[in-house]
Design a protein around this motif. Sequence first.
Motif, PDB file in Angstrom:
ATOM      1  N   GLN A 203       0.655  -1.162   0.102  1.00 58.74           N
ATOM      2  CA  GLN A 203      -0.118  -0.046  -0.060  1.00 58.74           C
ATOM      3  C   GLN A 203       0.869   1.222  -0.287  1.00 58.74           C
ATOM      4  O   GLN A 203       0.288   2.203  -0.376  1.00 58.74           O
ATOM      5  N   ASP A 204       1.918   1.099   0.485  1.00 60.08           N
ATOM      6  CA  ASP A 204       3.059   2.239   0.350  1.00 60.08           C
ATOM      7  C   ASP A 204       4.421   1.509   0.049  1.00 60.08           C
ATOM      8  O   ASP A 204       5.206   1.273   1.121  1.00 60.08           O
ATOM      9  N   PHE A 205       4.689   1.726  -1.243  1.00 59.77           N
ATOM     10  CA  PHE A 205       6.070   1.011  -1.617  1.00 59.77           C
ATOM     11  C   PHE A 205       7.156   1.590  -0.971  1.00 59.77           C
ATOM     12  O   PHE A 205       8.034   0.583  -0.451  1.00 59.77           O
ATOM     13  N   TYR A 206       7.563   2.790  -0.903  1.00 57.39           N
ATOM     14  CA  TYR A 206       8.752   2.956   0.098  1.00 57.39           C
ATOM     15  C   TYR A 206       8.742   2.823   1.319  1.00 57.39           C
ATOM     16  O   TYR A 206       9.744   2.595   2.043  1.00 57.39           O
ATOM     17  N   LYS A 207       7.660   2.695   1.894  1.00 58.28           N
ATOM     18  CA  LYS A 207       7.726   2.403   3.435  1.00 58.28           C
ATOM     19  C   LYS A 207       8.053   0.943   3.578  1.00 58.28           C
ATOM     20  O   LYS A 207       8.846   0.440   4.584  1.00 58.28           O
TER      21      LYS A 207
ATOM     22  N   THR B 214      -5.139 -10.426  -9.844  1.00 53.68           N
ATOM     23  CA  THR B 214      -6.097  -9.653  -8.663  1.00 53.68           C
ATOM     24  C   THR B 214      -6.133 -10.359  -7.288  1.00 53.68           C
ATOM     25  O   THR B 214      -6.392  -9.699  -6.379  1.00 53.68           O
ATOM     26  N   LEU B 215      -5.432 -11.616  -7.713  1.00 52.81           N
ATOM     27  CA  LEU B 215      -5.548 -12.459  -6.042  1.00 52.81           C
ATOM     28  C   LEU B 215      -4.406 -11.794  -5.203  1.00 52.81           C
ATOM     29  O   LEU B 215      -4.285 -12.489  -4.029  1.00 52.81           O
ATOM     30  N   PHE B 216      -3.671 -11.369  -5.818  1.00 53.77           N
ATOM     31  CA  PHE B 216      -2.339 -10.556  -4.749  1.00 53.77           C
ATOM     32  C   PHE B 216      -3.042 -10.006  -3.693  1.00 53.77           C
ATOM     33  O   PHE B 216      -3.965  -9.157  -3.796  1.00 53.77           O
ATOM     34  N   PRO B 217      -2.804 -10.296  -2.330  1.00 50.19           N
ATOM     35  CA  PRO B 217      -3.257  -9.629  -1.383  1.00 50.19           C
ATOM     36  C   PRO B 217      -2.895  -8.109  -1.712  1.00 50.19           C
ATOM     37  O   PRO B 217      -1.729  -7.887  -1.735  1.00 50.19           O
ATOM     38  N   GLY B 218      -4.072  -7.359  -0.935  1.00 54.16           N
ATOM     39  CA  GLY B 218      -3.799  -5.778  -1.231  1.00 54.16           C
ATOM     40  C   GLY B 218      -4.093  -5.376  -2.530  1.00 54.16           C
ATOM     41  O   GLY B 218      -4.039  -3.907  -2.596  1.00 54.16           O
ATOM     42  N   PHE B 219      -4.345  -5.982  -3.467  1.00 56.32           N
ATOM     43  CA  PHE B 219      -4.344  -5.563  -4.949  1.00 56.32           C
ATOM     44  C   PHE B 219      -5.743  -4.459  -4.987  1.00 56.32           C
ATOM     45  O   PHE B 219      -5.408  -3.576  -5.461  1.00 56.32           O
ATOM     46  N   ARG B 220      -6.876  -5.332  -4.319  1.00 53.95           N
ATOM     47  CA  ARG B 220      -7.977  -4.186  -4.648  1.00 53.95           C
ATOM     48  C   ARG B 220      -7.908  -2.941  -3.827  1.00 53.95           C
ATOM     49  O   ARG B 220      -8.346  -1.912  -4.253  1.00 53.95           O
ATOM     50  N   ASP B 221      -7.338  -2.949  -2.495  1.00 53.55           N
ATOM     51  CA  ASP B 221      -7.155  -1.715  -1.816  1.00 53.55           C
ATOM     52  C   ASP B 221      -6.155  -0.828  -2.661  1.00 53.55           C
ATOM     53  O   ASP B 221      -6.599   0.535  -2.390  1.00 53.55           O
ATOM     54  N   ARG B 222      -5.202  -1.290  -3.132  1.00 58.94           N
ATOM     55  CA  ARG B 222      -4.217  -0.444  -3.525  1.00 58.94           C
ATOM     56  C   ARG B 222      -4.862   0.377  -4.964  1.00 58.94           C
ATOM     57  O   ARG B 222      -4.824   1.494  -5.331  1.00 58.94           O
ATOM     58  N   VAL B 223      -5.480  -0.550  -5.736  1.00 58.85           N
ATOM     59  CA  VAL B 223      -6.306   0.023  -6.969  1.00 58.85           C
ATOM     60  C   VAL B 223      -7.297   1.179  -6.478  1.00 58.85           C
ATOM     61  O   VAL B 223      -7.298   2.233  -6.970  1.00 58.85           O
ATOM     62  N   TYR B 224      -7.858   0.760  -5.427  1.00 60.42           N
ATOM     63  CA  TYR B 224      -8.995   1.843  -4.961  1.00 60.42           C
ATOM     64  C   TYR B 224      -8.073   3.188  -4.669  1.00 60.42           C
ATOM     65  O   TYR B 224      -8.554   4.290  -4.911  1.00 60.42           O
ATOM     66  N   SER B 225      -6.982   3.142  -3.766  1.00 65.98           N
ATOM     67  CA  SER B 225      -6.660   4.357  -3.223  1.00 65.98           C
ATOM     68  C   SER B 225      -6.044   5.134  -4.161  1.00 65.98           C
ATOM     69  O   SER B 225      -5.940   6.413  -4.394  1.00 65.98           O
ATOM     70  N   GLU B 226      -5.476   4.306  -5.180  1.00 66.31           N
ATOM     71  CA  GLU B 226      -4.649   5.235  -6.189  1.00 66.31           C
ATOM     72  C   GLU B 226      -5.779   5.913  -7.088  1.00 66.31           C
ATOM     73  O   GLU B 226      -5.820   7.026  -7.643  1.00 66.31           O
ATOM     74  N   VAL B 227      -6.888   5.010  -7.600  1.00 67.28           N
ATOM     75  CA  VAL B 227      -7.848   5.649  -8.471  1.00 67.28           C
ATOM     76  C   VAL B 227      -8.459   6.901  -7.582  1.00 67.28           C
ATOM     77  O   VAL B 227      -8.885   7.909  -8.260  1.00 67.28           O
ATOM     78  N   ARG B 228      -8.639   6.743  -6.304  1.00 64.68           N
ATOM     79  CA  ARG B 228      -9.550   7.725  -5.560  1.00 64.68           C
ATOM     80  C   ARG B 228      -8.534   8.983  -5.554  1.00 64.68           C
ATOM     81  O   ARG B 228      -9.033  10.086  -5.730  1.00 64.68           O
ATOM     82  N   CYS B 229      -7.282   8.609  -5.352  1.00 70.25           N
ATOM     83  CA  CYS B 229      -6.536   9.855  -5.395  1.00 70.25           C
ATOM     84  C   CYS B 229      -6.364  10.581  -6.750  1.00 70.25           C
ATOM     85  O   CYS B 229      -6.359  11.908  -6.996  1.00 70.25           O
ATOM     86  N   LEU B 230      -6.817   9.957  -7.974  1.00 68.71           N
ATOM     87  CA  LEU B 230      -6.651  10.635  -9.290  1.00 68.71           C
ATOM     88  C   LEU B 230      -8.198  11.008  -9.637  1.00 68.71           C
ATOM     89  O   LEU B 230      -8.206  11.495 -10.951  1.00 68.71           O
TER      90      LEU B 230
END
Lengths: 137, 396
Positions: B214-218, B324-340
């Motif tokens: 969810q936060d690559f650099y972290k 899409t089965l990677f854990p965290g995939f859906r949440d990550r897509v949501y948060s990035e689309v939401r930001c844009l």
Amino acid sequence: MVEKKPSVRSQDPGQRRVLDRAARQRRINRQLEALENDNFQDDPHAGLPQLGKRLPQFDDDADTGKKKKKTRGDHFKLRFRKNFQALLEEQPVQAPQTDPSAPSVQCVASPLLILVSAAELDTVLFDALAHTKRHGV
Amino acid sequence: MATLVLDNGAYNAKIGYSHNSVSVIPNCQFRSKTARLKTFTANQIDEIKDPSGLFYILPFQKGYLVNWDVQRQVWDYLFGKEMYQVDFVDTNIIITEPYFNFTSIQESMNEILFEEYQFQAVLRVNAGGLSAHRYFRDNPSELCCIIVDSGYSFTHIVPYCRSKKKKEAIIRINVGGKLLTNHLKEIISYRQLHVMDETHVINQVKEDVCYVSQDFYKDMDIAKLKGEENTVMVDYVLPDFSTIKKGFCKPREEMVLSGKYKSGEQILRLANERFAVPEILFNPSDIGIQEMGIPEAIVYSIQNLPEEMQPHFFKNIVLTGGNTLFPGFRDRVYSEVRCLTPTDYEVSVVLPENPITYSWEGGKLISENDDFEDMVVTREDYEENGHCICEEKFDI
């Protein structure tokens, strides 16, 4: 303070090469093509002596439509084993009457990144040309 | 009259009769260096005692069906007496094809299905079309949805409006599961252990340990830490196919954080690989592919559509395909689309319970529709009219 481990990379100036843009691009292309490989190793059956014709077993269906399949098999071998590159090359030739700007397999690839800084712009433009060449767009 | 639904993927075939359930079966052949002289087809891989160095023979190349020899052998097996025992004369088939499929492949498909196998009727369709149908069935009040199909060969972002795809807004990202596995093989081979021959094993590693950050650099910072503090690091025990049949992660308590393991197992120590590999789906430029990642492409696609339709698409983003089965995939897509996306638009990203069989389920529903008979091309139609009737009826 942790001591920095000595780098394993060669510091000898004779062994270091500076690559130009074209060489760099060729390297990237090769790396990306390697990511498309089905297998790294060779076919384990390659080089094995060809098997003679199998003796008919009792449970083989000798007559249900097999004859038809045999003649069809050659036909298909000749016609239906094009590789991807051949398909890509023949596609525009096949349908000259369709609108050339209509979406097709060539132009639907995801566009380049939109966010670039001015300093990177030059590299990105070069990469764009390479990308279109590489993907046959 | 039975209907066989076949979602003919480059990696897995999702197949089953519409009145029964779906099976997920490899759509390729295998050769093993231990079992010489035998070529294993599809799920015969389960019979292989030592799948190390497994050699894959795939009918698909870059996501398109090019090798009919292999495909026909797999289909002969699936349609034959050991599997689905298809009675062709009395069977309809719904079969999927990739977007923008080449005309010559479509014509070959027609010939093989009608002339060689002799199915009674055929419906050729994109897998995303079946997923859209499935989605609209669960959400009948929605008019639009955007299907993200991230599979083995590539990822397509496809908007659908009232069951028709919006061709002008389709985006393809040339990153799929195959690339992720090959990349993982490369970085492991470079860093720890030569695994370039072990596609099957490393693919399993990828599915077992990789996740979307969810936060690559972290996560990168955590992965650099030593010892106990590095919560990202895992030790994966590789299968040796005699005592250990399937790979697994060592439980945290048993991990030896400094020094070597006493047991004879082969261990892979994975840290940033776990999330850096799936990150390629979100940032293909990480490995030099100059394309947008999935969330950016979703937004780009929707923004190329008429403004009044856009909110409807943002509200109905559907994730399908194995990646899409990677854990965290859906949440990550949501948060990035939401930001844009502008705040006055509602954003909703749906990950179905089984994203791999979701399109197959759509095929099953279509076969039960009243107007199914109007959608198909029968063998008589094809014999009279040839390829053009298929071209007219099917929206590939």
